[in-house]
Design a protein around this motif. Structure first.
Motif, PDB file in Angstrom:
ATOM      1  N   ASN A  21       0.820  -1.223   0.000  1.00  0.00           N
ATOM      2  CA  ASN A  21       0.000   0.000   0.000  1.00  0.00           C
ATOM      3  C   ASN A  21       0.850   1.269   0.000  1.00  0.00           C
ATOM      4  O   ASN A  21       0.607   2.205   0.773  1.00  0.00           O
ATOM      5  CB  ASN A  21      -0.955   0.013   1.202  1.00  0.00           C
ATOM      6  N   ARG A  22       1.826   1.303  -0.899  1.00  0.00           N
ATOM      7  CA  ARG A  22       2.708   2.462  -0.938  1.00  0.00           C
ATOM      8  C   ARG A  22       3.412   2.540  -2.284  1.00  0.00           C
ATOM      9  O   ARG A  22       3.400   1.592  -3.079  1.00  0.00           O
ATOM     10  CB  ARG A  22       3.762   2.368   0.171  1.00  0.00           C
ATOM     11  N   VAL A  23       4.019   3.685  -2.521  1.00  0.00           N
ATOM     12  CA  VAL A  23       4.945   3.879  -3.627  1.00  0.00           C
ATOM     13  C   VAL A  23       6.331   4.055  -3.023  1.00  0.00           C
ATOM     14  O   VAL A  23       6.504   4.844  -2.077  1.00  0.00           O
ATOM     15  CB  VAL A  23       4.574   5.120  -4.458  1.00  0.00           C
ATOM     16  N   GLN A  24       7.305   3.324  -3.546  1.00  0.00           N
ATOM     17  CA  GLN A  24       8.688   3.506  -3.124  1.00  0.00           C
ATOM     18  C   GLN A  24       9.468   4.164  -4.267  1.00  0.00           C
ATOM     19  O   GLN A  24       9.250   3.841  -5.438  1.00  0.00           O
ATOM     20  CB  GLN A  24       9.333   2.191  -2.732  1.00  0.00           C
ATOM     21  N   VAL A  25      10.370   5.060  -3.906  1.00  0.00           N
ATOM     22  CA  VAL A  25      11.145   5.820  -4.878  1.00  0.00           C
ATOM     23  C   VAL A  25      12.609   5.404  -4.768  1.00  0.00           C
ATOM     24  O   VAL A  25      13.170   5.366  -3.663  1.00  0.00           O
ATOM     25  CB  VAL A  25      10.999   7.332  -4.635  1.00  0.00           C
ATOM     26  N   PHE A  26      13.207   5.111  -5.933  1.00  0.00           N
ATOM     27  CA  PHE A  26      14.597   4.662  -5.997  1.00  0.00           C
ATOM     28  C   PHE A  26      15.365   5.497  -7.009  1.00  0.00           C
ATOM     29  O   PHE A  26      14.781   6.028  -7.973  1.00  0.00           O
ATOM     30  CB  PHE A  26      14.671   3.184  -6.425  1.00  0.00           C
TER      31      PHE A  26
ATOM     32  N   TYR B 150       5.898   6.847   0.031  1.00  0.00           N
ATOM     33  CA  TYR B 150       4.660   7.516   0.409  1.00  0.00           C
ATOM     34  C   TYR B 150       3.512   6.596   0.031  1.00  0.00           C
ATOM     35  O   TYR B 150       3.685   5.681  -0.780  1.00  0.00           O
ATOM     36  CB  TYR B 150       4.524   8.885  -0.276  1.00  0.00           C
ATOM     37  N   GLY B 151       2.350   6.797   0.619  1.00  0.00           N
ATOM     38  CA  GLY B 151       1.264   5.874   0.288  1.00  0.00           C
ATOM     39  C   GLY B 151       0.004   6.102   1.091  1.00  0.00           C
ATOM     40  O   GLY B 151      -0.446   7.208   1.278  1.00  0.00           O
ATOM     41  N   GLY B 152      -0.546   4.954   1.565  1.00  0.00           N
ATOM     42  CA  GLY B 152      -1.877   4.987   2.151  1.00  0.00           C
ATOM     43  C   GLY B 152      -2.937   4.586   1.154  1.00  0.00           C
ATOM     44  O   GLY B 152      -4.130   4.811   1.369  1.00  0.00           O
ATOM     45  N   PHE B 153      -2.516   3.976   0.041  1.00  0.00           N
ATOM     46  CA  PHE B 153      -3.416   3.501  -1.007  1.00  0.00           C
ATOM     47  C   PHE B 153      -2.770   2.296  -1.680  1.00  0.00           C
ATOM     48  O   PHE B 153      -1.578   2.048  -1.514  1.00  0.00           O
ATOM     49  CB  PHE B 153      -3.687   4.608  -2.037  1.00  0.00           C
ATOM     50  N   ALA B 154      -3.573   1.533  -2.414  1.00  0.00           N
ATOM     51  CA  ALA B 154      -3.069   0.357  -3.133  1.00  0.00           C
ATOM     52  C   ALA B 154      -2.837   0.747  -4.584  1.00  0.00           C
ATOM     53  O   ALA B 154      -3.787   0.823  -5.362  1.00  0.00           O
ATOM     54  CB  ALA B 154      -4.059  -0.793  -3.039  1.00  0.00           C
ATOM     55  N   PRO B 155      -1.591   0.993  -4.995  1.00  0.00           N
ATOM     56  CA  PRO B 155      -1.331   1.497  -6.353  1.00  0.00           C
ATOM     57  C   PRO B 155      -1.336   0.382  -7.397  1.00  0.00           C
ATOM     58  O   PRO B 155      -0.328  -0.278  -7.629  1.00  0.00           O
ATOM     59  CB  PRO B 155       0.054   2.144  -6.208  1.00  0.00           C
ATOM     60  N   PHE B 156      -2.471   0.206  -8.053  1.00  0.00           N
ATOM     61  CA  PHE B 156      -2.550  -0.720  -9.176  1.00  0.00           C
ATOM     62  C   PHE B 156      -2.006  -0.062 -10.446  1.00  0.00           C
ATOM     63  O   PHE B 156      -1.429  -0.725 -11.291  1.00  0.00           O
ATOM     64  CB  PHE B 156      -4.000  -1.152  -9.405  1.00  0.00           C
ATOM     65  N   GLY B 157      -2.235   1.235 -10.606  1.00  0.00           N
ATOM     66  CA  GLY B 157      -1.749   1.978 -11.763  1.00  0.00           C
ATOM     67  C   GLY B 157      -1.169   3.307 -11.338  1.00  0.00           C
ATOM     68  O   GLY B 157      -1.672   3.936 -10.401  1.00  0.00           O
ATOM     69  N   LEU B 158      -0.098   3.733 -12.022  1.00  0.00           N
ATOM     70  CA  LEU B 158       0.549   5.018 -11.754  1.00  0.00           C
ATOM     71  C   LEU B 158       0.757   5.767 -13.059  1.00  0.00           C
ATOM     72  O   LEU B 158       1.092   5.170 -14.083  1.00  0.00           O
ATOM     73  CB  LEU B 158       1.935   4.835 -11.110  1.00  0.00           C
ATOM     74  N   PHE B 159       0.598   7.098 -12.982  1.00  0.00           N
ATOM     75  CA  PHE B 159       0.951   7.949 -14.117  1.00  0.00           C
ATOM     76  C   PHE B 159       1.412   9.300 -13.587  1.00  0.00           C
ATOM     77  O   PHE B 159       0.657   9.984 -12.895  1.00  0.00           O
ATOM     78  CB  PHE B 159      -0.232   8.143 -15.066  1.00  0.00           C
ATOM     79  N   ILE B 160       2.648   9.677 -13.912  1.00  0.00           N
ATOM     80  CA  ILE B 160       3.172  10.970 -13.514  1.00  0.00           C
ATOM     81  C   ILE B 160       2.942  11.956 -14.650  1.00  0.00           C
ATOM     82  O   ILE B 160       3.404  11.752 -15.774  1.00  0.00           O
ATOM     83  CB  ILE B 160       4.664  10.885 -13.164  1.00  0.00           C
ATOM     84  N   GLY B 161       2.211  13.031 -14.354  1.00  0.00           N
ATOM     85  CA  GLY B 161       1.880  14.025 -15.357  1.00  0.00           C
ATOM     86  C   GLY B 161       3.008  15.013 -15.589  1.00  0.00           C
ATOM     87  O   GLY B 161       4.000  15.043 -14.855  1.00  0.00           O
TER      88      GLY B 161
ATOM     89  N   THR C 192       2.939  15.699 -10.847  1.00  0.00           N
ATOM     90  CA  THR C 192       2.033  15.130  -9.858  1.00  0.00           C
ATOM     91  C   THR C 192       1.634  13.744 -10.338  1.00  0.00           C
ATOM     92  O   THR C 192       1.800  13.406 -11.514  1.00  0.00           O
ATOM     93  CB  THR C 192       0.788  16.002  -9.631  1.00  0.00           C
ATOM     94  N   LEU C 193       1.116  12.944  -9.424  1.00  0.00           N
ATOM     95  CA  LEU C 193       0.888  11.535  -9.691  1.00  0.00           C
ATOM     96  C   LEU C 193      -0.598  11.200  -9.652  1.00  0.00           C
ATOM     97  O   LEU C 193      -1.313  11.603  -8.736  1.00  0.00           O
ATOM     98  CB  LEU C 193       1.616  10.693  -8.645  1.00  0.00           C
ATOM     99  N   PHE C 194      -1.041  10.452 -10.678  1.00  0.00           N
ATOM    100  CA  PHE C 194      -2.389   9.891 -10.689  1.00  0.00           C
ATOM    101  C   PHE C 194      -2.284   8.406 -10.372  1.00  0.00           C
ATOM    102  O   PHE C 194      -1.430   7.694 -10.906  1.00  0.00           O
ATOM    103  CB  PHE C 194      -3.055  10.111 -12.037  1.00  0.00           C
ATOM    104  N   VAL C 195      -3.157   7.939  -9.486  1.00  0.00           N
ATOM    105  CA  VAL C 195      -3.124   6.574  -8.980  1.00  0.00           C
ATOM    106  C   VAL C 195      -4.470   5.906  -9.218  1.00  0.00           C
ATOM    107  O   VAL C 195      -5.519   6.491  -8.920  1.00  0.00           O
ATOM    108  CB  VAL C 195      -2.811   6.540  -7.473  1.00  0.00           C
ATOM    109  N   ALA C 196      -4.443   4.686  -9.748  1.00  0.00           N
ATOM    110  CA  ALA C 196      -5.628   3.833  -9.778  1.00  0.00           C
ATOM    111  C   ALA C 196      -5.527   2.858  -8.616  1.00  0.00           C
ATOM    112  O   ALA C 196      -4.613   2.028  -8.579  1.00  0.00           O
ATOM    113  CB  ALA C 196      -5.719   3.081 -11.106  1.00  0.00           C
ATOM    114  N   ASP C 197      -6.413   2.996  -7.659  1.00  0.00           N
ATOM    115  CA  ASP C 197      -6.438   2.121  -6.490  1.00  0.00           C
ATOM    116  C   ASP C 197      -7.479   1.031  -6.744  1.00  0.00           C
ATOM    117  O   ASP C 197      -8.680   1.230  -6.532  1.00  0.00           O
ATOM    118  CB  ASP C 197      -6.773   2.924  -5.236  1.00  0.00           C
ATOM    119  N   GLY C 198      -6.998  -0.102  -7.201  1.00  0.00           N
ATOM    120  CA  GLY C 198      -7.905  -1.182  -7.564  1.00  0.00           C
ATOM    121  C   GLY C 198      -8.565  -1.862  -6.386  1.00  0.00           C
ATOM    122  O   GLY C 198      -9.595  -2.517  -6.551  1.00  0.00           O
ATOM    123  N   ARG C 199      -7.998  -1.712  -5.219  1.00  0.00           N
ATOM    124  CA  ARG C 199      -8.595  -2.336  -4.043  1.00  0.00           C
ATOM    125  C   ARG C 199      -9.746  -1.499  -3.498  1.00  0.00           C
ATOM    126  O   ARG C 199     -10.784  -2.034  -3.124  1.00  0.00           O
ATOM    127  CB  ARG C 199      -7.528  -2.535  -2.965  1.00  0.00           C
TER     128      ARG C 199
END
Length: 302
Positions: free
Chosen positions: A207-212, A222-233, A237-244
């Protein structure tokens, strides 16, 4: 008295969640009810795990059905359909700086680079061979292409690692083990680069995004959501599809919530496992459902 009465009711409404101050959530996204992806007669859209845009504003849609890769121009005209011979179960879908199309197949263990017309240009992994070495994957999920052409594959369902290759497909390194700790992964589900060249990894089951960085060093999470899909505009900024949770989120690259929308359901504007998300040049948000077998478009309202 009237002023105090009105003010007290405003406080009650805010506490109850009925009214939100504009500073808390200034933007919302509404369904574009006039939008639908054009399909040829007889073709039905299957589960939609991947969507991406090319440099001309054209849309690439991957779905789990016949003709799994659909390529549209910026006006929505269907230009190409391909992938039946190469793909078993499409997953992540990206377009690189040269408008080549990258697709991972989580069942036949490959990541494939197609030309815009559908010609296979490069294949990573071995078809129908699961593994964890320099030449094999175990159910890979996505590909990110760095500015210098290096390739980063999230080898997610089976191996919980990131694998780095040269642009020609030569293995460089891999990192990641299954776990909950800093730098550990539990189903790296998709990958995206930001403008600084940092790799944002959707660590879905944690339930997070990790940055490397590009050598695999942990930077932040950072997180607090289930990232099924990510897109950085383009505004970083980041758009997240939370499939859960069956919703979409717009957040900063440090996780600050800017907007969220969606509920579970079959009605237009609702979601059934949103999996893919991308925005076009006008800022419209496209979301692909797995269980809903649909592609929807949303427009930002202030």
């Amino acid at each position: 008295m009237t002023i105090r009465f009105a003010a007290s009711w405003i406080v009650v409404l805010l506490v109850a969640g009925v009214v939100r101050p504009a500073s808390v959530m200034a933007e919302t996204y509404e369904l574009d009810r006039g939008y639908s992806a054009t399909l040829p007669t007889g073709l039905k859209l299957g589960a939609v795990p991947g969507i991406a845009f090319d440099s001309k504003g054209g849309l690439v849609v991957s779905h789990r059905g016949p003709r799994p890769i659909l390529v549209y121009d910026a006006d929505g005209k269907l230009l190409q359909m391909f992938g039946d011979d190469e793909l078993t179960a499409v997953h992540g879908t990206r377009v690189d700086a040269d408008d080549n199309i990258w697709v991972t197949d989580y069942k036949n263990h490959t990541a494939i680079k197609f030309s815009p017309a559908g010609k296979v240009l490069l294949l990573l992994g071995k078809r129908d061979v699961a593994g964890k070495d320099e030449t094999t994957f175990n159910r890979p999920t996505d590909v990110a292409v760095a500015a210098n052409g290096d390739l980063f594959v999230s080898d997610g369902y089976g191996n919980s690692r990131i694998v780095k290759f040269t642009k020609e497909g030569k293995f460089i390194k891999a990192w990641g083990v299954k776990g909950k700790g800093e730098g550990q992964l539990n189903l790296p589900h998709c990958v995206q680069f930001d403008a600084q060249g940092l790799l944002h990894v959707a660590d879905r089951e944690n339930n997070r995004v990790q940055v490397f960085d590009q050598e695999g060093a942990f930077v932040r999470s950072y997180g607090g959501f289930a990232p099924f899909g990510l897109f950085i505009g383009p505004d970083q900024t980041l758009f997240v599809a939370d499939g859960r949770a069956n919703k979409c989120l717009h957040v900063s690259l440090t996780g600050k919530l800017l907007s969220e929308w969606g509920t579970k359901g079959t009605e237009p504007g609702q979601f059934l496992m949103p999996h893919a998300i991308a925005i076009d040049r006008a800022g419209k948000v496209y979301v692909g459902d797995i269980d809903g077998h649909r592609l929807q478009r949303f427009i930002r309202r202030e």
